[in-house]
Design a protein around this motif. Structure first.
Motif, PDB file in Angstrom:
ATOM      1  N   MET A 189       2.796 -26.503  -5.198  1.00 51.73           N
ATOM      2  CA  MET A 189       2.837 -24.924  -4.706  1.00 51.73           C
ATOM      3  C   MET A 189       2.980 -25.005  -3.328  1.00 51.73           C
ATOM      4  SD  MET A 189      -0.235 -22.399  -5.101  1.00 51.73           S
ATOM      5  CE  MET A 189      -0.213 -22.317  -6.576  1.00 51.73           C
ATOM      6  N   ALA A 190       4.013 -24.284  -2.560  1.00 49.43           N
ATOM      7  CA  ALA A 190       4.122 -24.592  -1.037  1.00 49.43           C
ATOM      8  C   ALA A 190       2.698 -23.772  -0.372  1.00 49.43           C
ATOM      9  CB  ALA A 190       5.408 -23.530  -0.753  1.00 49.43           C
ATOM     10  N   ASP A 191       2.416 -24.172   0.809  1.00 51.36           N
ATOM     11  CA  ASP A 191       1.217 -23.724   1.266  1.00 51.36           C
ATOM     12  C   ASP A 191       1.498 -22.493   1.722  1.00 51.36           C
ATOM     13  OD1 ASP A 191      -1.295 -24.157   2.405  1.00 51.36           O
ATOM     14  OD2 ASP A 191      -0.434 -23.931   4.559  1.00 51.36           O
ATOM     15  N   SER A 192       0.624 -21.372   1.557  1.00 49.11           N
ATOM     16  CA  SER A 192       1.174 -20.020   1.863  1.00 49.11           C
ATOM     17  C   SER A 192      -0.751 -19.262   1.832  1.00 49.11           C
ATOM     18  CB  SER A 192       1.751 -19.247   0.458  1.00 49.11           C
ATOM     19  OG  SER A 192       0.993 -19.346  -0.425  1.00 49.11           O
ATOM     20  N   LEU A 193      -0.446 -17.775   2.076  1.00 47.73           N
ATOM     21  CA  LEU A 193      -1.738 -17.360   2.124  1.00 47.73           C
ATOM     22  C   LEU A 193      -2.601 -17.475   0.956  1.00 47.73           C
ATOM     23  CD1 LEU A 193      -3.586 -15.768   3.978  1.00 47.73           C
ATOM     24  CD2 LEU A 193      -2.510 -13.579   3.223  1.00 47.73           C
ATOM     25  N   SER A 194      -1.576 -17.194  -0.101  1.00 43.19           N
ATOM     26  CA  SER A 194      -2.502 -17.220  -1.480  1.00 43.19           C
ATOM     27  C   SER A 194      -2.877 -18.482  -1.770  1.00 43.19           C
ATOM     28  CB  SER A 194      -1.059 -16.636  -2.566  1.00 43.19           C
ATOM     29  OG  SER A 194      -0.115 -17.357  -2.719  1.00 43.19           O
ATOM     30  N   SER A 195      -1.892 -19.921  -1.717  1.00 45.47           N
ATOM     31  CA  SER A 195      -2.453 -20.895  -1.928  1.00 45.47           C
ATOM     32  C   SER A 195      -3.789 -21.290  -1.054  1.00 45.47           C
ATOM     33  CB  SER A 195      -1.370 -22.123  -1.775  1.00 45.47           C
ATOM     34  OG  SER A 195      -0.915 -22.067  -0.208  1.00 45.47           O
ATOM     35  N   GLY A 196      -3.747 -20.995   0.193  1.00 43.79           N
ATOM     36  CA  GLY A 196      -4.872 -21.021   0.794  1.00 43.79           C
ATOM     37  C   GLY A 196      -6.214 -20.739   0.075  1.00 43.79           C
ATOM     38  N   TYR A 197      -6.037 -19.466  -0.421  1.00 39.12           N
ATOM     39  CA  TYR A 197      -6.951 -18.550  -1.184  1.00 39.12           C
ATOM     40  C   TYR A 197      -7.574 -19.264  -2.222  1.00 39.12           C
ATOM     41  CZ  TYR A 197      -9.453 -15.057  -3.792  1.00 39.12           C
ATOM     42  OH  TYR A 197     -10.502 -14.505  -4.805  1.00 39.12           O
ATOM     43  N   LEU A 198      -6.640 -20.058  -3.068  1.00 39.33           N
ATOM     44  CA  LEU A 198      -6.814 -20.652  -4.175  1.00 39.33           C
ATOM     45  C   LEU A 198      -7.547 -21.802  -3.823  1.00 39.33           C
ATOM     46  CD1 LEU A 198      -3.700 -20.299  -6.151  1.00 39.33           C
ATOM     47  CD2 LEU A 198      -5.558 -19.246  -6.940  1.00 39.33           C
ATOM     48  N   ARG A 199      -7.555 -22.472  -2.837  1.00 34.88           N
ATOM     49  CA  ARG A 199      -8.122 -23.556  -2.457  1.00 34.88           C
ATOM     50  C   ARG A 199      -9.623 -23.267  -2.104  1.00 34.88           C
ATOM     51  NH1 ARG A 199      -3.302 -25.156   0.047  1.00 34.88           N
ATOM     52  NH2 ARG A 199      -4.201 -24.480   2.097  1.00 34.88           N
ATOM     53  N   GLN A 200      -9.820 -22.151  -1.401  1.00 38.52           N
ATOM     54  CA  GLN A 200     -11.339 -21.543  -1.296  1.00 38.52           C
ATOM     55  C   GLN A 200     -12.014 -21.534  -2.471  1.00 38.52           C
ATOM     56  OE1 GLN A 200     -11.571 -18.334   1.354  1.00 38.52           O
ATOM     57  NE2 GLN A 200      -9.523 -18.783   2.512  1.00 38.52           N
ATOM     58  N   LEU A 201     -11.299 -20.894  -3.632  1.00 34.77           N
ATOM     59  CA  LEU A 201     -11.783 -20.700  -5.039  1.00 34.77           C
ATOM     60  C   LEU A 201     -11.991 -22.061  -5.890  1.00 34.77           C
ATOM     61  CD1 LEU A 201      -9.856 -17.876  -6.543  1.00 34.77           C
ATOM     62  CD2 LEU A 201     -12.085 -17.462  -5.602  1.00 34.77           C
ATOM     63  N   GLY A 202     -11.695 -23.038  -5.262  1.00 34.19           N
ATOM     64  CA  GLY A 202     -11.714 -24.594  -5.947  1.00 34.19           C
ATOM     65  C   GLY A 202     -10.834 -24.632  -6.928  1.00 34.19           C
ATOM     66  N   VAL A 203      -9.409 -23.937  -6.935  1.00 35.82           N
ATOM     67  CA  VAL A 203      -8.642 -24.079  -8.110  1.00 35.82           C
ATOM     68  C   VAL A 203      -7.867 -25.354  -7.913  1.00 35.82           C
ATOM     69  CG1 VAL A 203      -6.673 -22.959  -9.167  1.00 35.82           C
ATOM     70  CG2 VAL A 203      -8.351 -21.414  -8.383  1.00 35.82           C
ATOM     71  N   ALA A 204      -7.715 -26.039  -8.961  1.00 37.30           N
ATOM     72  CA  ALA A 204      -6.996 -27.160  -8.756  1.00 37.30           C
ATOM     73  C   ALA A 204      -5.570 -26.744  -9.089  1.00 37.30           C
ATOM     74  CB  ALA A 204      -7.324 -28.135 -10.397  1.00 37.30           C
ATOM     75  N   GLU A 205      -4.920 -27.943  -8.369  1.00 36.71           N
ATOM     76  CA  GLU A 205      -3.151 -27.813  -8.044  1.00 36.71           C
ATOM     77  C   GLU A 205      -2.563 -28.689  -8.951  1.00 36.71           C
ATOM     78  OE1 GLU A 205      -0.073 -27.611  -4.548  1.00 36.71           O
ATOM     79  OE2 GLU A 205      -1.957 -26.747  -4.231  1.00 36.71           O
ATOM     80  N   PRO A 206      -2.523 -28.722 -10.266  1.00 34.84           N
ATOM     81  CA  PRO A 206      -1.876 -29.879 -11.093  1.00 34.84           C
ATOM     82  C   PRO A 206      -0.531 -29.796 -10.709  1.00 34.84           C
ATOM     83  CG  PRO A 206      -2.415 -27.828 -12.482  1.00 34.84           C
ATOM     84  CD  PRO A 206      -3.006 -27.433 -11.129  1.00 34.84           C
ATOM     85  N   PRO A 207       0.284 -31.082 -11.063  1.00 38.16           N
ATOM     86  CA  PRO A 207       1.475 -31.169 -11.162  1.00 38.16           C
ATOM     87  C   PRO A 207       2.253 -30.026 -12.119  1.00 38.16           C
ATOM     88  CG  PRO A 207       0.520 -33.009 -12.408  1.00 38.16           C
ATOM     89  CD  PRO A 207      -0.532 -32.154 -11.769  1.00 38.16           C
ATOM     90  N   ALA A 208       3.567 -30.054 -12.045  1.00 35.43           N
ATOM     91  CA  ALA A 208       4.075 -29.180 -13.082  1.00 35.43           C
ATOM     92  C   ALA A 208       4.066 -29.863 -14.326  1.00 35.43           C
ATOM     93  CB  ALA A 208       5.783 -28.782 -12.565  1.00 35.43           C
ATOM     94  N   LEU A 209       3.337 -28.919 -15.355  1.00 35.18           N
ATOM     95  CA  LEU A 209       3.266 -29.707 -16.568  1.00 35.18           C
ATOM     96  C   LEU A 209       3.926 -28.799 -17.593  1.00 35.18           C
ATOM     97  CD1 LEU A 209      -0.514 -30.916 -16.068  1.00 35.18           C
ATOM     98  CD2 LEU A 209       1.965 -32.479 -16.178  1.00 35.18           C
ATOM     99  N   THR A 210       4.585 -27.708 -17.510  1.00 30.10           N
ATOM    100  CA  THR A 210       4.902 -26.913 -18.425  1.00 30.10           C
ATOM    101  C   THR A 210       6.669 -26.737 -18.351  1.00 30.10           C
ATOM    102  OG1 THR A 210       3.092 -25.401 -17.997  1.00 30.10           O
ATOM    103  CG2 THR A 210       5.266 -24.150 -19.060  1.00 30.10           C
ATOM    104  N   SER A 211       7.216 -27.012 -19.436  1.00 25.91           N
ATOM    105  CA  SER A 211       8.599 -26.871 -19.689  1.00 25.91           C
ATOM    106  C   SER A 211       8.972 -25.544 -20.235  1.00 25.91           C
ATOM    107  CB  SER A 211       9.154 -28.168 -20.291  1.00 25.91           C
ATOM    108  OG  SER A 211       8.592 -29.278 -19.523  1.00 25.91           O
ATOM    109  N   PRO A 212       9.558 -24.687 -19.963  1.00 25.85           N
ATOM    110  CA  PRO A 212      10.087 -23.411 -20.634  1.00 25.85           C
ATOM    111  C   PRO A 212      11.362 -23.715 -21.253  1.00 25.85           C
ATOM    112  CG  PRO A 212      10.467 -22.956 -18.258  1.00 25.85           C
ATOM    113  CD  PRO A 212       9.409 -24.428 -18.325  1.00 25.85           C
ATOM    114  N   PHE A 213      11.782 -22.749 -22.139  1.00 24.96           N
ATOM    115  CA  PHE A 213      13.059 -22.801 -22.702  1.00 24.96           C
ATOM    116  C   PHE A 213      13.716 -21.410 -22.225  1.00 24.96           C
ATOM    117  CE2 PHE A 213      10.963 -20.636 -25.968  1.00 24.96           C
ATOM    118  CZ  PHE A 213      11.864 -19.886 -26.730  1.00 24.96           C
ATOM    119  N   ASP A 214      15.139 -21.690 -22.263  1.00 26.95           N
ATOM    120  CA  ASP A 214      15.956 -20.677 -22.087  1.00 26.95           C
ATOM    121  C   ASP A 214      16.616 -20.488 -23.470  1.00 26.95           C
ATOM    122  OD1 ASP A 214      18.048 -18.889 -21.457  1.00 26.95           O
ATOM    123  OD2 ASP A 214      19.160 -20.352 -20.407  1.00 26.95           O
TER     124      ASP A 214
END
Length: 268
Positions: free
Chosen positions: A1-26
């Protein structure tokens, strides 16, 4: 996740930042709609599957543009396994592989979910690799119901054969409703013990579970935690899945395996 105001807030909450692990289908979305989903969620996508044979019968340039857009957003693409099965049944694997490579895919999915063919795993992987294509192998049938213990053992052996041949990933079949198929019974309940057998064999990083419904997605995340890899997620549901993965969904927050870490003494 690119650094942004929202990602900074998530770090304050202690939210983990896992790698991309979801493969959607079209399943045949219009190029502009797919581009909108990629703009919103590409950073959360491990790869994008163009499902079924929709991409073959769609306008060829439109399909190529979708793959190019995914590449621009850093999302690798995979051609779903159904077209491979039909190609194998008609002895047209070589032209199918050439089509996938020319269209721009990074990977193909090989499966035997509805047509059982005599496949030479090493030859197929070698031919695909020679064209610049990776191979992933899908385990399970689309029409024989949920797994039993004997089926799981057979699939473990089948998976080893394809991994030994050079397949880079294994996927567990669940179709589009995760009901009475694979790891899920007729009530969409996960057979956790069978799921564990696949993870014991290849680890969370070596196995990807199809999870096309909310119930199947949440069940796998609840059981394995945030590190589980999920595929066949609908494009419109990627953000919901990733919200759950990070413990930001009301149900996930009640699961200590998913809930973000809180400062000592904070209310729960």
């Amino acid at each position: 996740m690119a650094d942004s105001l929202s990602s900074g807030y998530l770090r304050q909450l202690g939210v983990a930042e896992p790698p991309a692990l979801t493969s959607p289908f079209d399943p045949g979305e219009a190029p502009l709609l797919l581009e909108s989903h990629l703009q919103q969620s590409a950073g959360l996508m491990e790869r994008l599957k163009l499902s079924m044979s929709c991409w073959i019968i769609a306008d060829y340039d439109a399909t190529r543009s979708k793959i190019a857009t995914a590449r621009k957003h850093g999302v690798p693409t995979v051609a779903g396994g159904g077209p491979f099965e039909i190609a194998a049944a008609h002895d047209k694997v070589a032209p199918y592989l050439e089509l996938c490579a020319e269209t721009g895919f990074d990977r193909i999915e090989v499966s035997q979910g509805f047509v059982r063919s005599t496949l030479d795993a090493r030859r197929i992987v070698a031919e695909a690799n020679a064209l610049g294509l990776e191979v992933q192998y899908e385990l399970g049938s689309k029409h024989t119901g949920s797994f039993d213990a004997a089926a799981v053992e057979e699939l473990l052996a089948e998976g080893r054969t394809w991994c030994d041949a050079g397949a880079v990933d294994l996927v567990i079949e669940a179709r589009e409703d995760a009901r009475d198929i694979g790891l899920f019974d007729e009530r969409q309940q996960l057979h956790a013990g069978f799921a564990d057998r696949f993870v014991e064999a290849w680890g969370l990083e070596g196995i990807c579970f199809e999870a096309p419904t909310k119930r199947s997605q949440f069940a796998l995340l609840d059981h394995f935690g945030a590190g589980v890899r999920l595929s066949n997620v609908r494009l419109a549901e990627v953000l919901r899945v990733e919200t759950y993965r990070r413990g930001l969904h009301s149900d996930a927050y009640l699961n200590e395996r998913l809930r973000p870490g809180l400062p000592e003494g904070a209310a729960r």
